[in-house]
Design a protein around this motif. Structure first.
Motif, PDB file in Angstrom:
ATOM      1  N   ALA A  28       0.828  -1.204   0.000  1.00 23.61           N
ATOM      2  CA  ALA A  28       0.000   0.000   0.000  1.00 23.61           C
ATOM      3  C   ALA A  28       0.864   1.256   0.000  1.00 23.61           C
ATOM      4  O   ALA A  28       0.566   2.226  -0.707  1.00 23.61           O
ATOM      5  CB  ALA A  28      -0.935  -0.004   1.205  1.00 23.61           C
TER       6      ALA A  28
ATOM      7  N   LEU B  84       2.463   1.809  -3.523  1.00 27.66           N
ATOM      8  CA  LEU B  84       1.499   2.324  -4.489  1.00 27.66           C
ATOM      9  C   LEU B  84       1.041   3.740  -4.154  1.00 27.66           C
ATOM     10  O   LEU B  84       0.793   4.547  -5.058  1.00 27.66           O
ATOM     11  CB  LEU B  84       0.314   1.373  -4.602  1.00 27.66           C
ATOM     12  CG  LEU B  84       0.654  -0.042  -5.068  1.00 27.66           C
ATOM     13  CD1 LEU B  84      -0.617  -0.858  -5.236  1.00 27.66           C
ATOM     14  CD2 LEU B  84       1.481  -0.035  -6.337  1.00 27.66           C
TER      15      LEU B  84
ATOM     16  N   LEU C   9      -4.533   1.108  -2.439  1.00 26.68           N
ATOM     17  CA  LEU C   9      -4.668  -0.344  -2.478  1.00 26.68           C
ATOM     18  C   LEU C   9      -5.764  -0.764  -1.514  1.00 26.68           C
ATOM     19  O   LEU C   9      -5.751  -0.384  -0.342  1.00 26.68           O
ATOM     20  CB  LEU C   9      -3.337  -1.003  -2.099  1.00 26.68           C
ATOM     21  CG  LEU C   9      -3.265  -2.521  -2.208  1.00 26.68           C
ATOM     22  CD1 LEU C   9      -3.480  -2.981  -3.647  1.00 26.68           C
ATOM     23  CD2 LEU C   9      -1.919  -3.023  -1.689  1.00 26.68           C
ATOM     24  N   HIS C  10      -6.711  -1.545  -2.014  1.00 22.05           N
ATOM     25  CA  HIS C  10      -7.839  -2.001  -1.210  1.00 22.05           C
ATOM     26  C   HIS C  10      -7.755  -3.512  -1.027  1.00 22.05           C
ATOM     27  O   HIS C  10      -7.580  -4.243  -2.002  1.00 22.05           O
ATOM     28  CB  HIS C  10      -9.165  -1.672  -1.907  1.00 22.05           C
ATOM     29  CG  HIS C  10      -9.375  -0.220  -2.127  1.00 22.05           C
ATOM     30  ND1 HIS C  10      -9.962   0.603  -1.202  1.00 22.05           N
ATOM     31  CD2 HIS C  10      -9.051   0.570  -3.191  1.00 22.05           C
ATOM     32  CE1 HIS C  10     -10.003   1.839  -1.679  1.00 22.05           C
ATOM     33  NE2 HIS C  10      -9.459   1.845  -2.886  1.00 22.05           N
ATOM     34  N   HIS C  11      -7.918  -3.953   0.214  1.00 23.47           N
ATOM     35  CA  HIS C  11      -7.914  -5.377   0.518  1.00 23.47           C
ATOM     36  C   HIS C  11      -9.351  -5.880   0.522  1.00 23.47           C
ATOM     37  O   HIS C  11     -10.187  -5.406   1.289  1.00 23.47           O
ATOM     38  CB  HIS C  11      -7.263  -5.622   1.884  1.00 23.47           C
ATOM     39  CG  HIS C  11      -7.064  -7.065   2.170  1.00 23.47           C
ATOM     40  ND1 HIS C  11      -7.951  -7.793   2.904  1.00 23.47           N
ATOM     41  CD2 HIS C  11      -6.070  -7.912   1.795  1.00 23.47           C
ATOM     42  CE1 HIS C  11      -7.516  -9.041   2.986  1.00 23.47           C
ATOM     43  NE2 HIS C  11      -6.385  -9.138   2.317  1.00 23.47           N
TER      44      HIS C  11
ATOM     45  N   ALA D 246      -5.886  -8.993  -9.770  1.00 26.47           N
ATOM     46  CA  ALA D 246      -6.159  -7.651  -9.256  1.00 26.47           C
ATOM     47  C   ALA D 246      -7.142  -6.904 -10.148  1.00 26.47           C
ATOM     48  O   ALA D 246      -7.269  -7.192 -11.340  1.00 26.47           O
ATOM     49  CB  ALA D 246      -4.851  -6.863  -9.155  1.00 26.47           C
TER      50      ALA D 246
ATOM     51  N   ASN E 202      -7.678   3.337  -7.887  1.00 21.52           N
ATOM     52  CA  ASN E 202      -7.860   2.291  -6.887  1.00 21.52           C
ATOM     53  C   ASN E 202      -7.455   0.933  -7.439  1.00 21.52           C
ATOM     54  O   ASN E 202      -7.799   0.589  -8.572  1.00 21.52           O
ATOM     55  CB  ASN E 202      -9.327   2.246  -6.458  1.00 21.52           C
ATOM     56  CG  ASN E 202      -9.754   3.553  -5.841  1.00 21.52           C
ATOM     57  OD1 ASN E 202      -9.353   3.879  -4.732  1.00 21.52           O
ATOM     58  ND2 ASN E 202     -10.546   4.325  -6.568  1.00 21.52           N
ATOM     59  N   VAL E 203      -6.732   0.175  -6.610  1.00 21.51           N
ATOM     60  CA  VAL E 203      -6.305  -1.177  -6.956  1.00 21.51           C
ATOM     61  C   VAL E 203      -6.912  -2.110  -5.914  1.00 21.51           C
ATOM     62  O   VAL E 203      -6.800  -1.855  -4.709  1.00 21.51           O
ATOM     63  CB  VAL E 203      -4.763  -1.297  -6.951  1.00 21.51           C
ATOM     64  CG1 VAL E 203      -4.321  -2.701  -7.318  1.00 21.51           C
ATOM     65  CG2 VAL E 203      -4.139  -0.260  -7.884  1.00 21.51           C
ATOM     66  N   TYR E 204      -7.545  -3.187  -6.394  1.00 18.24           N
ATOM     67  CA  TYR E 204      -8.253  -4.119  -5.517  1.00 18.24           C
ATOM     68  C   TYR E 204      -7.586  -5.486  -5.559  1.00 18.24           C
ATOM     69  O   TYR E 204      -7.318  -6.019  -6.636  1.00 18.24           O
ATOM     70  CB  TYR E 204      -9.712  -4.243  -5.960  1.00 18.24           C
ATOM     71  CG  TYR E 204     -10.437  -2.919  -5.901  1.00 18.24           C
ATOM     72  CD1 TYR E 204     -11.067  -2.505  -4.730  1.00 18.24           C
ATOM     73  CD2 TYR E 204     -10.467  -2.079  -7.011  1.00 18.24           C
ATOM     74  CE1 TYR E 204     -11.722  -1.289  -4.672  1.00 18.24           C
ATOM     75  CE2 TYR E 204     -11.117  -0.857  -6.952  1.00 18.24           C
ATOM     76  CZ  TYR E 204     -11.739  -0.463  -5.781  1.00 18.24           C
ATOM     77  OH  TYR E 204     -12.387   0.751  -5.723  1.00 18.24           O
TER      78      TYR E 204
ATOM     79  N   MET F 138      -1.068  -7.671  -8.954  1.00 21.40           N
ATOM     80  CA  MET F 138      -1.236  -6.405  -8.249  1.00 21.40           C
ATOM     81  C   MET F 138      -0.327  -5.343  -8.848  1.00 21.40           C
ATOM     82  O   MET F 138      -0.758  -4.220  -9.136  1.00 21.40           O
ATOM     83  CB  MET F 138      -0.913  -6.575  -6.758  1.00 21.40           C
ATOM     84  CG  MET F 138      -0.960  -5.266  -5.979  1.00 21.40           C
ATOM     85  SD  MET F 138      -0.179  -5.384  -4.359  1.00 21.40           S
ATOM     86  CE  MET F 138       1.548  -5.595  -4.789  1.00 21.40           C
TER      87      MET F 138
ATOM     88  N   SER G 174      -1.482  -2.135 -11.197  1.00 20.41           N
ATOM     89  CA  SER G 174      -1.091  -0.839 -10.631  1.00 20.41           C
ATOM     90  C   SER G 174      -0.263  -0.039 -11.625  1.00 20.41           C
ATOM     91  O   SER G 174      -0.471   1.171 -11.798  1.00 20.41           O
ATOM     92  CB  SER G 174      -0.275  -1.047  -9.351  1.00 20.41           C
ATOM     93  OG  SER G 174      -1.042  -1.698  -8.374  1.00 20.41           O
TER      94      SER G 174
END
Length: 149
Positions: A12, A15, A22-24, A41, A47-49, A59, A63
């Motif tokens: 996180a 990024l 970064l979202h978990h 991902a 936003n990256v999930y 990921m 990103s």
């Protein structure tokens, strides 16, 4: 290597340095903005999930798609960010560079995982491409003042 095998805060933080969040996502939940579907991902705007089972290379790759875009284009992204072969190459190169900045991962491990996942390059491996055939990607990134090492 998966996101669950590294420190989430390290990823996180890396990024965030590029303006991404970064979202978990909970295990088993659908990943918003995933082009390939879970566990890969997902991306929506800045936003990256990811889930614990998301590959680190995924990921970083998704990103980096966002990182290489100008802010105005980044804001419009939902699931698919690629606009050209040059952007795709720059994305692949940058994800390898950033893996070297991610504790516990490193560029060598990421390149091996990319090969195992199925990335293909005309020289036969990610490492061969990165070390001997990625001049255009490096130049593209340098032109935009993005990391090349």
């Amino acid at each position: 290597m998966t996101v669950g095998q590294i420190r989430f805060d390290d990823a996180a933080g890396l990024l965030a340095g590029f303006g991404l969040t970064l979202h978990h996502i909970a295990d088993g939940a659908e990943i918003p903005g995933s082009y390939w579907g879970a566990p890969e991902a997902g991306i929506i705007a800045s936003n990256v999930y990811v889930r614990n089972d998301t590959p680190v290379h995924s990921m970083l790759h998704e990103s980096c798609h966002l990182i290489v875009l100008p802010e105005d284009r980044r804001a419009l992204v939902h699931t698919d960010a690629t606009d050209s072969v040059a952007e795709e190459d720059a994305t692949c190169y940058l994800q390898i560079v950033l893996a070297g900045r991610l504790p516990g991962v490193g560029s060598a491990r990421l390149m091996a995982d990319m090969d195992a996942w199925g990335y293909t390059y005309r020289l036969g491996s990610t490492r061969a491409w990165f070390e001997g055939d990625a001049e255009d990607a490096r130049a593209w990134l340098a032109e935009r003042r993005l990391p090349v090492n």
